[in-house]
Motif scaffolding. Structure first.
Motif, PDB file in Angstrom:
ATOM      1  N   UNK A   1      12.892   0.899 -78.518  1.00 37.98           N
ATOM      2  CA  UNK A   1      13.896   0.564 -79.541  1.00 37.98           C
ATOM      3  C   UNK A   1      15.252   1.221 -79.264  1.00 37.98           C
TER       4      UNK A   1
ATOM      5  N   UNK B   1       5.203   0.435 -83.480  1.00 37.69           N
ATOM      6  CA  UNK B   1       6.267   1.520 -83.616  1.00 37.69           C
ATOM      7  C   UNK B   1       7.640   0.980 -83.890  1.00 37.69           C
ATOM      8  N   UNK B   2       7.879  -0.060 -82.834  1.00 36.44           N
ATOM      9  CA  UNK B   2       8.987  -0.651 -82.979  1.00 36.44           C
ATOM     10  C   UNK B   2       9.770  -1.432 -84.008  1.00 36.44           C
TER      11      UNK B   2
ATOM     12  N   UNK C   1      13.066 -12.163 -87.523  1.00 34.13           N
ATOM     13  CA  UNK C   1      13.824 -12.037 -86.350  1.00 34.13           C
ATOM     14  C   UNK C   1      13.113 -11.652 -85.165  1.00 34.13           C
ATOM     15  N   UNK C   2      12.032 -10.962 -85.346  1.00 34.32           N
ATOM     16  CA  UNK C   2      11.070 -10.528 -84.074  1.00 34.32           C
ATOM     17  C   UNK C   2      10.556 -11.749 -83.292  1.00 34.32           C
TER      18      UNK C   2
ATOM     19  N   UNK D   1      10.549  -5.397 -73.891  1.00 38.02           N
ATOM     20  CA  UNK D   1       9.243  -4.840 -73.887  1.00 38.02           C
ATOM     21  C   UNK D   1       8.411  -5.279 -72.907  1.00 38.02           C
ATOM     22  N   UNK D   2       8.140  -6.435 -72.671  1.00 42.87           N
ATOM     23  CA  UNK D   2       7.209  -6.895 -71.560  1.00 42.87           C
ATOM     24  C   UNK D   2       7.489  -6.461 -70.177  1.00 42.87           C
TER      25      UNK D   2
ATOM     26  N   UNK E   1       3.216   8.699 -74.392  1.00 40.01           N
ATOM     27  CA  UNK E   1       3.258   8.583 -75.854  1.00 40.01           C
ATOM     28  C   UNK E   1       3.753   9.815 -76.608  1.00 40.01           C
TER      29      UNK E   1
ATOM     30  N   UNK F   1       5.471   9.446 -86.284  1.00 39.32           N
ATOM     31  CA  UNK F   1       5.236   7.822 -85.694  1.00 39.32           C
ATOM     32  C   UNK F   1       5.231   8.033 -84.079  1.00 39.32           C
ATOM     33  N   UNK F   2       4.105   7.397 -83.654  1.00 37.87           N
ATOM     34  CA  UNK F   2       3.833   7.599 -82.214  1.00 37.87           C
ATOM     35  C   UNK F   2       4.772   6.667 -81.594  1.00 37.87           C
TER      36      UNK F   2
ATOM     37  N   UNK G   1       2.772  -0.247 -79.696  1.00 38.35           N
ATOM     38  CA  UNK G   1       4.147  -0.131 -79.511  1.00 38.35           C
ATOM     39  C   UNK G   1       4.724  -0.922 -80.218  1.00 38.35           C
TER      40      UNK G   1
ATOM     41  N   UNK H   1       4.937 -13.665 -74.596  1.00 37.37           N
ATOM     42  CA  UNK H   1       5.796 -12.793 -73.704  1.00 37.37           C
ATOM     43  C   UNK H   1       5.040 -11.694 -72.842  1.00 37.37           C
TER      44      UNK H   1
ATOM     45  N   UNK I   1       8.531  -0.727 -87.329  1.00 38.36           N
ATOM     46  CA  UNK I   1       8.927   0.872 -88.078  1.00 38.36           C
ATOM     47  C   UNK I   1      10.361   1.249 -87.904  1.00 38.36           C
ATOM     48  N   UNK I   2      10.740   1.281 -86.354  1.00 37.88           N
ATOM     49  CA  UNK I   2      12.058   1.636 -86.165  1.00 37.88           C
ATOM     50  C   UNK I   2      13.244   0.773 -86.576  1.00 37.88           C
ATOM     51  N   UNK I   3      12.743  -0.582 -86.460  1.00 39.01           N
ATOM     52  CA  UNK I   3      13.702  -1.528 -86.577  1.00 39.01           C
ATOM     53  C   UNK I   3      14.108  -1.489 -88.173  1.00 39.01           C
TER      54      UNK I   3
ATOM     55  N   UNK J   1      14.114  -8.401 -77.834  1.00 35.84           N
ATOM     56  CA  UNK J   1      12.729  -7.399 -77.785  1.00 35.84           C
ATOM     57  C   UNK J   1      11.588  -8.202 -76.865  1.00 35.84           C
ATOM     58  N   UNK J   2      11.605  -9.451 -77.238  1.00 40.89           N
ATOM     59  CA  UNK J   2      10.536 -10.237 -76.226  1.00 40.89           C
ATOM     60  C   UNK J   2      10.822 -10.201 -74.849  1.00 40.89           C
TER      61      UNK J   2
END
Lengths: 109, 337
Positions: free
Chosen positions: A34, B30-31, B58-59, A53-54, A69, A75-76, B27, B68, B33-35, A49-50
């Motif tokens: 992020x 976590x993302x 949105x995601x 991340x990939x 990590x 939060x991890x 992951x 993806x 939560x960040x958002x 994002x889609x």
């Protein structure tokens, strides 16, 4: 309508082409997904994002990135950083990019 | 379980079966939560369900997000696809032609020549050809789906890789130890089809007749033939495994050459054993009595079938002997290097 769609597709393709270089260039220091997304956005490159991340996972699988990590604020978070292999490749990619920009500038000016 | 956890779990369910599914889920959570934290800060109020819904919307839909991460969205990839079409065309042409010829022979030998029965036989023949074509299509597709997942990416890439191609190679003698991928894939497909016919569709090994609203099947082989099927299966499976190994490694080695010799020698032995087994053909005047042949025609047909079988087997033995000699010669030539 069709023209707008075509333009959107072309812009999408152009962006896709530069995301790898953009991500590698910004991962000299560890970033989590992020934070990288925000960093790219602040620099003017909006990435979905889609897509990001990939892509990060693929680059890691190719050995161009490394990840670890870390537990932060309970939060991890998975941090990515450019690998030795990626560092070797990056200058070549930059040179390639500069060449493309020069050629396209010549064509479009 | 809150909304975010349910969303992450839904994405996880749709992720392809690959290592790291848990990692992706972790992951993603976590993302998100960040958002949410980011959104709460910029909006100036604490996160709530409405904000979670907004972020999730949105995601994107869980299926789309999971997609993806799919590194292999194809059933048969674009690199393998031309070979798939090539083999499929051959198999479909052969299968449909054989079924139509059989239907034609049956219609021509049936009496009365024209009439309702004749139309029915032609109709049934076309139906059989269609079902055989669908089964062949399914089997060929299945083989390629497996190959697509078994072969490493670089091997699949090799099918249409033009980077290493050198026009000068046209003038060179081909390396006797290199493998021909198209030959191997064609062999795998045909061997698989043979396995499928022997084990899943043994009813195709015989003749169908349609008499007075009744469907009569006369098997071509007796139980004595089917006693050999487990051994035939072992040899066909060994052939497929060897071919897949060769596809992956792209070169013959002493071990694979030796394996080929063993398979060819065993196949030859098995064919000789089948030929030497008496009463292996099931067609007889009695068994054909249920069919549309008059007794004299049935007798002629039985005689032809009885004499043709050893002739066909003899041809198979000659071909297998040549293949065995070729395999032994190549093994010795490799050892002599």
């Amino acid at each position: 309508m069709a023209n707008t769609e075509s333009l959107e597709n072309v812009v999408l393709e152009l962006r896709r082409g530069v995301i790898v270089l953009a991500a590698l260039s910004q991962l000299g220091a560890p970033e989590y997904g992020y934070s990288l997304l925000k960093k790219l956005s602040n620099l003017g490159l909006e990435v979905d994002q889609g897509t990001l991340y990939p892509l990060l996972r693929r680059l890691e699988a190719q050995g161009l990135l490394e990840s670890v990590w870390k537990l932060e604020e309970a939060r991890p978070r998975r941090y990515y950083v450019i690998s030795a292999e990626g560092k070797k490749l990056l200058p070549k990619m930059k040179k390639e990019w500069a060449g493309i920009v020069a050629v396209m500038d010549k064509m479009l000016s | 379980m809150n909304l975010i956890d349910r969303y992450v779990s839904e994405v996880g369910k749709n992720l392809p079966l690959l290592n790291g599914r848990e990692d992706i889920e972790k992951e993603l959570k976590s993302t998100l939560e960040d958002m949410l934290e980011d959104r709460a800060q910029s909006s100036g109020h604490a996160r709530d369900e409405a904000m979670e819904i907004e972020v999730l919307k949105e995601y994107g839909a869980p299926q789309k997000v999971a997609q993806t991460y799919n590194p292999h969205p194809y059933l048969i990839g674009p690199k393998m696809f031309p070979f798939y079409l090539f083999v499929l065309k051959i198999v479909l042409t052969v299968v449909v032609s054989v079924m139509l010829v059989l239907a034609g022979i049956q219609a021509a030998t049936d009496t009365p020549f024209m009439g309702a029965d004749f139309v029915k036989i032609i109709g049934q023949g076309l139906g059989s050809a269609l079902s055989a074509a669908i089964a062949a299509f399914g089997n060929v597709t299945l083989v390629f789906v497996i190959l697509e997942r078994v072969l490493p990416d670089k091997e699949i890439g090799g099918f249409d890789d033009e980077k290493d191609w050198d026009p000068a190679s046209l003038a060179k003698e081909p390396d006797p130890d290199s493998v021909s991928r198209s030959e191997l894939i064609t062999e795998i497909v045909f061997t698989f089809v043979a396995l499928a016919i022997l084990n899943i569709y043994p009813q195709w090994l015989g003749m169908f007749f349609f008499t007075e609203n009744e469907q009569v099947f006369i098997p071509m082989f007796t139980e004595k033939f089917f006693q050999f099927v487990p051994w035939i299966n072992v040899l066909l499976a060994a052939e497929i495994l060897l071919d897949i190994y060769l596809l992956r490694n792209a070169i013959w080695t002493r071990l694979t050459r030796l394996g080929k010799v063993v398979i060819e020698a065993s196949s030859l032995t098995l064919t000789v054993l089948i030929l030497r087994t008496p009463d292996i053909i099931a067609f007889s005047a009695e068994s054909l009595a249920g069919g549309p042949f008059p007794p004299e025609q049935a007798e002629v047909f039985v005689t032809i079938a009885t004499y043709m079988f050893p002739v066909i087997m003899a041809i198979v033995i000659i071909i297998q002997s040549i293949e065995l000699v070729k395999a032994v010669y190549r093994l010795f030539k490799m050892n002599a290097k």
